[in-house]
Design an enzyme around this catalytic site. Sequence first.
Site, PDB file in Angstrom:
ATOM      1  N   PHE A  74      -3.334  10.644  -7.902  1.00 13.35           N
ATOM      2  CA  PHE A  74      -2.320  10.622  -8.958  1.00 13.35           C
ATOM      3  C   PHE A  74      -2.327  11.866  -9.822  1.00 13.35           C
ATOM      4  O   PHE A  74      -1.325  12.200 -10.442  1.00 13.35           O
ATOM      5  CB  PHE A  74      -2.519   9.395  -9.870  1.00 13.35           C
ATOM      6  CG  PHE A  74      -3.709   9.486 -10.795  1.00 13.35           C
ATOM      7  CD1 PHE A  74      -3.622  10.154 -12.006  1.00 13.35           C
ATOM      8  CD2 PHE A  74      -4.921   8.894 -10.467  1.00 13.35           C
ATOM      9  CE1 PHE A  74      -4.714  10.242 -12.865  1.00 13.35           C
ATOM     10  CE2 PHE A  74      -6.019   8.973 -11.305  1.00 13.35           C
ATOM     11  CZ  PHE A  74      -5.913   9.652 -12.512  1.00 13.35           C
ATOM     12  N   GLU A 126     -18.351  10.383 -12.868  1.00  2.00           N
ATOM     13  CA  GLU A 126     -17.120  11.167 -13.001  1.00  2.00           C
ATOM     14  C   GLU A 126     -16.163  10.357 -13.879  1.00  2.00           C
ATOM     15  O   GLU A 126     -15.537   9.405 -13.414  1.00  2.00           O
ATOM     16  CB  GLU A 126     -16.487  11.464 -11.651  1.00  2.00           C
ATOM     17  CG  GLU A 126     -15.250  12.335 -11.775  1.00  2.00           C
ATOM     18  CD  GLU A 126     -14.537  12.569 -10.449  1.00  2.00           C
ATOM     19  OE1 GLU A 126     -13.869  13.611 -10.319  1.00  2.00           O
ATOM     20  OE2 GLU A 126     -14.635  11.708  -9.558  1.00  2.00           O
ATOM     21  N   CYS A 165      -9.944  17.209 -10.940  1.00  3.61           N
ATOM     22  CA  CYS A 165     -11.209  17.248 -10.206  1.00  3.61           C
ATOM     23  C   CYS A 165     -11.977  18.530 -10.488  1.00  3.61           C
ATOM     24  O   CYS A 165     -13.165  18.615 -10.196  1.00  3.61           O
ATOM     25  CB  CYS A 165     -10.968  17.084  -8.710  1.00  3.61           C
ATOM     26  SG  CYS A 165     -10.023  18.424  -7.958  1.00  3.61           S
ATOM     27  N   SER A 184     -11.686   9.891  -5.198  1.00  2.00           N
ATOM     28  CA  SER A 184     -13.059   9.658  -5.629  1.00  2.00           C
ATOM     29  C   SER A 184     -14.013   9.722  -4.445  1.00  2.00           C
ATOM     30  O   SER A 184     -13.618   9.526  -3.286  1.00  2.00           O
ATOM     31  CB  SER A 184     -13.173   8.290  -6.305  1.00  2.00           C
ATOM     32  OG  SER A 184     -12.984   7.252  -5.348  1.00  2.00           O
ATOM     33  N   GLU A 192       0.377   5.441  -5.843  1.00  2.23           N
ATOM     34  CA  GLU A 192       1.402   4.507  -6.312  1.00  2.23           C
ATOM     35  C   GLU A 192       1.634   4.627  -7.811  1.00  2.23           C
ATOM     36  O   GLU A 192       2.603   4.077  -8.341  1.00  2.23           O
ATOM     37  CB  GLU A 192       1.006   3.068  -5.958  1.00  2.23           C
ATOM     38  CG  GLU A 192      -0.220   2.520  -6.670  1.00  2.23           C
ATOM     39  CD  GLU A 192      -1.544   2.933  -6.029  1.00  2.23           C
ATOM     40  OE1 GLU A 192      -2.580   2.351  -6.412  1.00  2.23           O
ATOM     41  OE2 GLU A 192      -1.544   3.847  -5.164  1.00  2.23           O
ATOM     42  N   LYS A 252       1.093   9.695   2.089  1.00  2.00           N
ATOM     43  CA  LYS A 252       0.912   8.482   1.291  1.00  2.00           C
ATOM     44  C   LYS A 252       0.449   8.922  -0.094  1.00  2.00           C
ATOM     45  O   LYS A 252      -0.719   9.186  -0.331  1.00  2.00           O
ATOM     46  CB  LYS A 252      -0.125   7.558   1.937  1.00  2.00           C
ATOM     47  CG  LYS A 252       0.067   6.054   1.622  1.00  2.00           C
ATOM     48  CD  LYS A 252       0.046   5.677   0.144  1.00  2.00           C
ATOM     49  CE  LYS A 252      -1.358   5.654  -0.405  1.00  2.00           C
ATOM     50  NZ  LYS A 252      -1.382   5.181  -1.850  1.00  2.00           N
TER      51      LYS A 252
END
Length: 507
Positions: free
Chosen positions: A152, A392, A284, A229, A179, A176
Site C-alpha cells: 500500500f 518494523e 521501507c 513485510s 486493497e 495484484k
Amino acid sequence: MSKHITHWIGGKQVATAGDAPRRGDIFDPATGKVSGQVDFATIAEVDAAVSAAVGAFAGWRNASLAKRTTVLFNFRELLNSRKDELASIIVAEHGKVHSDALGEIARGQEVVEYACGIPQLLKGGFTEQASTGVDVYSIRQALGPVAIISPFNFPAMVPMWFFPIAIAAGNTVILKPSEKDPSTANFLAELWKEAGLPDGVFNVVHGDKVSVDRLLEHPDVKSVSFVGSTPIARYVYETGTRYGKRVQALGGAKNHMLVLPDADLELVADSAINAGFGAAGERCMAVSVLVAVDTIADELVEKIKDRMATLKVGPGCNGESDMGPLVTGVHRDKVTSYLESGVADGAELAVDGRKHPITAADKNGAETTDGFWLGPTLFDHVKPGMSVYNDEIFGPVLSVVRVASYDEGLELINSNPYGNGTAIFTNDGGAARRFQSEVEVGMVGINVPIPVPVAYYSFGGWKASLFGDSHAYGADGVHFFTRSKAVTSRWLDPSHGGINLGFPTNS
C-alpha cells in the site's frame, strides 16, 4: 461512497461476479470515512486474468523491440502528462502529501525510462568461429505471464519497479495491488491501453489472500515479484518456489542511521526528520533508528525535537501539510500501541505524536478530525530488545540509540536481522569508506539518509529483507524477467537474398 473499483482483465474492467461478491472498503485516511469499495477476485477471476496474459504472450513476445519501445515511450509521455491526476488519486487513498505522491511517480518513471532502453539491455554476446565454421551466441528471452504483488505504501512506484522491465522484455503481467489503495493500478492500466499496449499484456486483479495464493499456485504464472513485510515475503518465496516459480520477495526493514561526532549536526537533524517522518514513516527505506555516538547525542536530540515541532500535519491534499495521516485506522492504532510499549520497556518518550496539532480541514473545508492521525514521535535511550527497536513499526516513530563508538554502532547494525538500508553521517572519508565495506546491509548511504538506488542500479536488501537472488529493477530486473539461452550454430552454405535498393528500416 463514490467509487467502485473492479478488476482490469484483457483490456477492460471486469466486476466480480455473483449475487454477493466479496468487497473491501476504501478509506479516505484524512477523514476516516469510506470513499468506495473494491472487488475481491475469486479464483475464477484470477484464472481469467492469467488466461488473458497467456493469450497475449505469444503476440507480445514476438513483437519487435521497435514496437515495444514505441509503446513504452507512449506510456512514459502519458504518465508524465497526467502525473498530477495520479498523485491526487494516491493522496485520496493513501494519505501522503501531494508532493510526496509526485515524488514516488517520478522515481517509478525512472524505471520506465530505463526500460525504454530495452534493445540495449537485451543485447547478447557473440563469438565467431568458436570452432571451425561454428559460431556461439547468447540471447535473452521472456519468461511468460508474471505476477506482481505490491504493498500500500507506494501504489505507483513499487509496481513500476517491476512491470516496465517485465513488459519491455516481452512478458505479460498480472498485478495484484494492495486493497487499501487500489485505484492507482487501474489508472496505470488505462494509460497502458491508451499507449497502445495490446489487451491482455497488463492485467489487474484486486483482493486478498485468495488472489495471492492463486497467483502463487497457478501453473501458468512463471515468476512472482513481491514487496511487503518479512513474514509475508518469506511465505511468498517459500510457496512460489515450491510451485516452481522464479521469486523475488522484498521484505521488511529496520533502517539505522549512524552519526559520528564529526558530522554536520544541522544536516543530520534535517535528514533524520526527512527520512523518519516522510510519508508518515510508511516507507521501507524510512530511517527508524538513529544511532548517535554519546558525545553528540544530547545536542542532536534537541535539534531534532526543535524541527519536529515545526512540522505541519494535515490532509495531503491541502498543499500546506508536511505529513499526512496513516493509511487506515487499524494501522494507526497498531503504531500508536508502540508508544505505550516503548515507555513500558524503559525508553524515554521524548516527543509524543499523539499531542501534535492536526490541521482541522482539507482544501475544501471538510473536517478531518476523524482521520487516521498520529504526529511525529521520538523515543530516546532505546535499547535492543525493546519492541520499538525490534519491530518494523512502519509509522512516524524515530528511535535514538546511544553508542560509545563507531565500532559499537557498526556491531549494532550488523546484529540486526534486517539488512535493507542504512546510512552513515560523517566528514571522515576513511570512516565512511570503512563503513560501506563492513556494514552488512544491501543499500548504503554516505551522508544520504534514504539511499534508494537510481533505476540503472538495483534495489534490494540483505538478510531478512530479501528472499531470492534478484533485486528489483536495474540489471537484476532484466535478468529476473528473462532467461538466457546459448546457441551454437554451423552453416554449411551461405544464404542469398534478393535485390532491394530501399533504405533498410525496423519493423
